[in-house]
Design a protein around this motif. Structure first.
Motif, PDB file in Angstrom:
ATOM      1  N   GLY A 195       0.788  -1.222   0.000  1.00  0.00           N
ATOM      2  CA  GLY A 195       0.000   0.000   0.000  1.00  0.00           C
ATOM      3  C   GLY A 195       0.819   1.269   0.000  1.00  0.00           C
ATOM      4  N   PHE A 196       2.141   1.146   0.157  1.00  0.00           N
ATOM      5  CA  PHE A 196       2.963   2.369   0.143  1.00  0.00           C
ATOM      6  C   PHE A 196       2.911   3.016  -1.233  1.00  0.00           C
ATOM      7  N   ARG A 197       2.812   4.337  -1.241  1.00  0.00           N
ATOM      8  CA  ARG A 197       2.853   5.083  -2.489  1.00  0.00           C
ATOM      9  C   ARG A 197       3.352   6.493  -2.205  1.00  0.00           C
ATOM     10  N   LEU A 198       3.757   7.160  -3.258  1.00  0.00           N
ATOM     11  CA  LEU A 198       4.201   8.535  -3.117  1.00  0.00           C
ATOM     12  C   LEU A 198       2.995   9.449  -2.895  1.00  0.00           C
ATOM     13  N   THR A 199       3.098  10.301  -1.891  1.00  0.00           N
ATOM     14  CA  THR A 199       2.027  11.253  -1.590  1.00  0.00           C
ATOM     15  C   THR A 199       2.635  12.634  -1.413  1.00  0.00           C
ATOM     16  N   ALA A 200       1.775  13.618  -1.318  1.00  0.00           N
ATOM     17  CA  ALA A 200       2.258  14.988  -1.092  1.00  0.00           C
ATOM     18  C   ALA A 200       3.021  15.079   0.218  1.00  0.00           C
ATOM     19  N   ALA A 201       2.653  14.226   1.182  1.00  0.00           N
ATOM     20  CA  ALA A 201       3.285  14.290   2.503  1.00  0.00           C
ATOM     21  C   ALA A 201       4.683  13.684   2.519  1.00  0.00           C
ATOM     22  N   ASN A 202       4.952  12.700   1.639  1.00  0.00           N
ATOM     23  CA  ASN A 202       6.257  12.029   1.726  1.00  0.00           C
ATOM     24  C   ASN A 202       7.174  12.282   0.530  1.00  0.00           C
ATOM     25  N   ARG A 203       6.689  12.969  -0.503  1.00  0.00           N
ATOM     26  CA  ARG A 203       7.503  13.156  -1.707  1.00  0.00           C
ATOM     27  C   ARG A 203       8.826  13.853  -1.402  1.00  0.00           C
TER      28      ARG A 203
END
Length: 958
Positions: A195-203
């Motif tokens: 379920g991990f994906r790039l998001t605005a919070a972790n980019r």
């Protein structure tokens, strides 16, 4: 880890993870290969050169009718073996005494293929010599190399493989998903954190992490695995700490080197103590390995272990002692480990080395497998019965104790290595798989094998060398394990497990080479190297590796002049592997030396083995009466204590052969039937294959062609299972003669009953038998090109071939014979065997055809395929070109055959008229580049290398 499992059979590696976009590099690589014959991908370790080379090769594969072959050099250390590694990847098994590189170039003169030569940096002079010889001696071979350094020859075109681009972490990241570095991290992280994906919070954090890792794919993959226990910000903080420590210790190191070392060293620190030890000890393994090998190499107590299966002694004459390595329960926490996965001086939690790993993990799967099988296997080895419990006492390796590369001195010092029992090793291997330090792959037998990537192997070796004597001890255990495995295979060779033994030893090929090289270059270990080279006699002789066998035996004999049983064994094995008429003289001399030495030593078994070799050389030197008397004496004497059953059986085989050549068929059959019973009692196949061939020969002498063919086919089927190249060549010769004789018999019957309604069917059968003979002759000559085209100059062997060619040529006529012969010569050896056994050829080997609107006939002779020079003499070696048919061409092609499109058929006709690409474009009102594309596709489909071959082919179809 690494994204692909090496295809050790010479095919491209199988991709096991997704490939991150490198569109620019892929396009550049294809363009370079289109205009240059040698392209080298250069760049630092871990940048993705191997993966990119595999992708480029797969994209251009259709342009190479001879195929694409992947040559792995990472496990090779001896430059003399580079041409043999290439030949092995190509499926060429040259037995001759010619220089290996010369023989390779000769075999590839007429082929259009792409060689991907991976990891050249540690063998640069040998790789440069290989590339130069292939570029100068062939016209259709192209090379795609990977190396950290350029090869340095004039024809080389370089392509710098750079790290993946990374966006500015503080810039606009709205389009960050399109950056390959971030995509790679997200893909690998999702594999361990569903379920991990790039998001605005972790980019921003991911971009900062990838930038800190310089966009190096290997470093990014190693970091992503840590997502199992840390989040991105924790990863970045701990990597920053490790990076500062590393660069403070060596400010002169290259930035990318520092980055990769930081990532690898950090992965090392996050391993448990047992995992670190196993990682270090496994670094002496040059290629993939199975769990048993890991246990053998990692077991024992390193510098305090004892004598191995190889019987080695350390320098100074210290006697090695046996150590029981079965201490401690499975899953026991290693010394120095803190509570609950914590380690002294480390505030971050680490993956626990628990006795109860999570369900579905590699550790749990391996534990389940081990629980079910360990007690049933050779557990006694761990109680001191075998090489897993052996090591070296007080021996220091060359360079032991020296400091590693930049930053290694700042890694936490390892405690002296201690005892590792099988369960410790099992848990450590499972943990290293879970942490992506070890790659898990499927072996050729369907079992599980493991692989350390080169960069991780180099790091492990540095850590191993920090402990005095550990490298020598690990390499000695490896050599002793290989000796144990080889001796076990030799013992079991005369039995039902021969195909499995062949598969096992081929999978361990690089490891066997490493064991031999260690023994022959380390003071005090040369005798063990001689022993191992001699123990492998059946592998060198029966499984298509005589050239490499001669290489190791010559080296071992040169440094072991003492009169020992090992020397007696090596001398007769060297004689057995003679590869040409000139070599037979040396072979007979060495076999005589072996027999004399064995008699002096009182070793009746080795004397009997040497006697067999002397008799074989007499037989193939056309001393038939002498060979008959020689083998009669040996058979009448019976088996002596210690004589290998395979050689007992072969004594009888050669006796029957001499009888058959002398026309005494019934006596030969009686000897064969007795030997068949011996083979049946043991479930043996290799000797049985020769018995079947001798029965085919005897029934040929009697004129019983049906029985002769039945026995010949059975012999061929058995020989294919162990890849006995010499045996397949001999049997194909005989089957060609049988087919020709059967065709002539059908013709005689037809002539006597021409009014019979079945006359037309007999005409077809007659022609089909002779075409079959011609096809088999082409295939036989191809097999003999790997051994000795003159068939050792033996009049008896050449007479069989000459009789088949004379009959088939007279029956078919020159053109039809040549066409069928070329078809056989163009087939791979395995396909020739399948043809002889009556199995259909693979679709890729069938003849290309035109649609009905094209020329009336769809096939023709391959203008560049080999031709028989004259009866009894095979053609120049050749392995490519279109497969011409073994029967008259037809208009309609089989539904699974390759077709030219209507437009391609038009272009082919215009090429035959002599038109240039521009003229073809003008005639058909198409662009010149379109015409060029059609011509290239026609060349690829038909397996041709130039336009004149297209013209000749079209003309032949009219």
């Amino acid at each position: 880890m690494g994204g692909s499992a090496p295809g050790r059979d010479g095919h491209l590696p199988v991709e096991t993870t997704s490939f991150v976009d490198r569109r620019g590099e892929l396009a550049e690589g294809r363009q370079l290969l289109a205009r240059a014959r040698l392209v080298t991908l250069t760049g630092p370790g871990g940048v993705g050169k191997t993966r990119l080379a595999g992708r480029i090769a797969s994209r251009v594969a259709r342009a190479f009718p001879g195929g694409v072959r992947f040559v792995h050099l990472s496990g090779l250390r001896d430059p003399e073996l580079v041409p043999l590694a290439v030949a092995d990847a190509l499926g060429l098994h040259d037995h001759s005494a010619r220089p290996a590189l010369d023989a390779l170039v000769e075999r590839l003169q007429d082929r259009r293929l792409l060689l991907v030569v991976d990891n050249c940096e540690h063998l640069l002079p040998a790789c440069a010599a290989l590339a130069g010889a292939l570029l100068q001696g062939t016209t259709g071979v192209r090379i795609l190399a990977t190396s950290r350094h350029r090869l340095g020859i004039t024809e080389e075109h370089l392509m710098d493989v750079r790290p993946l681009p990374v966006p500015d972490p503080d810039g606009d990241l709205s389009a960050a998903d399109g950056y390959p570095a971030l995509a790679l991290f997200a893909d690998r992280a999702a594999a361990v954190v569903p379920g991990f994906r790039l998001t605005a919070a972790n980019r921003s954090s991911v971009a900062r992490l990838c930038r800190r890792l310089d966009g190096l794919p290997l470093a990014i993959e190693l970091a992503a695995v840590r997502m199992r226990v840390l989040d991105v910000d924790q990863l970045l903080a701990r990597l920053d700490d490790r990076y500062r420590l590393l660069t403070a210790g060596s400010p002169t190191a290259a930035p990318r080197h520092q980055t990769l070392r930081a990532a690898v060293a950090w992965s090392h620190e996050l391993c448990g103590e047992a995992e670190q030890r196993v990682w270090a000890r496994l670094s002496v393994l040059p290629a993939s390995f199975d769990l048993e090998t890991a246990e053998a190499v990692c077991g024992g107590v390193g510098a305090e272990a004892g004598e191995g299966a190889g019987g080695g002694r350390v320098p100074g004459g210290q006697v090695l002692r046996r150590v029981f390595a079965g201490q401690g329960p499975a899953g026991q926490v290693s010394a120095g480990q803190g509570p609950a996965g914590q380690f002294p001086g480390d505030s971050a939690p680490r993956p626990p080395t628990s006795a109860h790993p999570p369900p579905g993990s590699a550790s749990q799967n391996l534990r389940d497998q081990r629980e079910a099988s360990l007690s049933a296997r050779r557990v006694g080895r761990w109680a001191g019965e075998g090489p897993g419990a052996w090591g070296v006492s007080g021996a220091e390796s060359p360079g032991s104790g020296r400091e590693g590369a930049a930053g290694a001195e700042h890694s936490p010092p390892l405690q002296p290595y201690g005892i590792l029992d099988p369960y410790d090793i099992l848990d450590a291997v499972a943990g290293l798989v879970d942490k992506s330090v070890l790659c898990r792959e499927t072996g050729p037998d369907g079992g599980v094998r493991y692989l350390l990537l080169d960069t991780l192997r180099e790091y492990g070796l540095e850590r191993l060398r920090e402990q005095p004597g550990e490298e020598h001890a690990a390499r000695t255990r490896l050599r002793d394990w290989m000796q144990h495995r080889a001796a076990t295979c030799e013992r079991d060779w005369f039995g039902p497990g021969q195909p499995g033994i062949v598969t096992c030893l081929r999978a361990d090929q690089d490891t066997l080479r490493a064991a031999l090289d260690f023994s022959l270059t380390t003071p005090g270990e040369a005798l063990a190297g001689l022993r191992l080279a001699g123990t492998l006699w059946f592998h060198w002789h029966a499984c298509g590796a005589p050239r490499e066998g001669r290489y190791w035996l010559d080296r071992a004999l040169a440094v072991n002049p003492e009169p020992t049983p090992e020397r007696a064994r090596a001398l007769w094995v060297s004689g057995l592997l003679a590869g040409c008429p000139e070599d037979l003289t040396r072979g007979r001399h060495r076999a005589g030396q072996a027999r004399d030495l064995a008699h002096r030593l009182g070793d009746a078994a080795e004397a009997a083995h040497a006697d067999y070799v002397i008799g074989v050389i007499r037989l193939f030197s056309d001393d038939l009466e002498g060979a008959l008397a020689h083998f009669r004496t040996g058979v009448d004497r019976g088996r002596v204590p210690g004589q290998h059953l395979s050689l007992v059986g072969l004594d009888r085989v050669e006796l029957s052969c001499a009888l058959g050549f002398l026309g005494r068929a019934d006596e030969a059959i009686a000897v064969c039937e007795e030997t068949r019973r011996l083979c049946a009692d043991h479930g043996e196949q290799w000797v049985l294959s020769y018995v079947e061939r001798m029965l085919a020969l005897a029934h040929t002498v009697k004129g019983d062609w049906e029985r002769a063919e039945r026995h010949g086919r059975e012999a061929l089927r058995l020989k294919l299972a162990v890849h006995d190249v010499v045996g397949m060549g001999l049997t194909l010769d005989l089957l060609a003669r049988i087919a020709a004789e059967r065709g002539s018999l059908d013709r005689g019957a037809r002539d006597r009953v021409t009014a019979d309604r079945g006359a037309r069917d007999r005409v077809t059968a007659d022609r089909g038998a002779h075409e079959r003979a011609a096809v088999l002759l082409g295939g036989a000559d191809r097999a003999w090109a790997d051994v000795d085209p003159s068939r050792w100059g033996s009049a008896a062997l050449n007479a069989t071939r000459r009789a088949a060619e004379d009959r088939a040529r007279r029956a078919l006529g020159r053109t039809a014979f040549r066409r069928a012969y070329d078809h056989g010569a163009a087939l791979a050896l395995a396909d020739v065997v399948r043809h002889a056994l009556g199995a259909p050829e693979p679709a890729s080997r069938r003849r290309p055809t035109l649609p009905p609107s094209g020329p009336a006939h769809a096939t023709g002779p391959a203008s560049h395929a080999p031709r028989p020079a004259h009866p009894g003499r095979p053609p120049a070696p050749h392995t490519s070109g279109p497969a011409a048919p073994p029967r008259a061409p037809v208009v309609e092609a089989p539904p699974d055959a390759v077709r030219l499109t209507r437009r391609e058929a038009q272009v082919a006709e215009l090429v035959a008229e002599g038109l240039s690409n521009q003229q073809i474009a003008d005639r058909l009102v198409i662009a010149r580049r379109t015409a060029e594309g059609h011509v290239e596709r026609i060349l690829s489909k038909l397996g041709f290398s130039n336009r004149s071959q297209i013209a000749a082919w079209v003309t032949a179809q009219r």
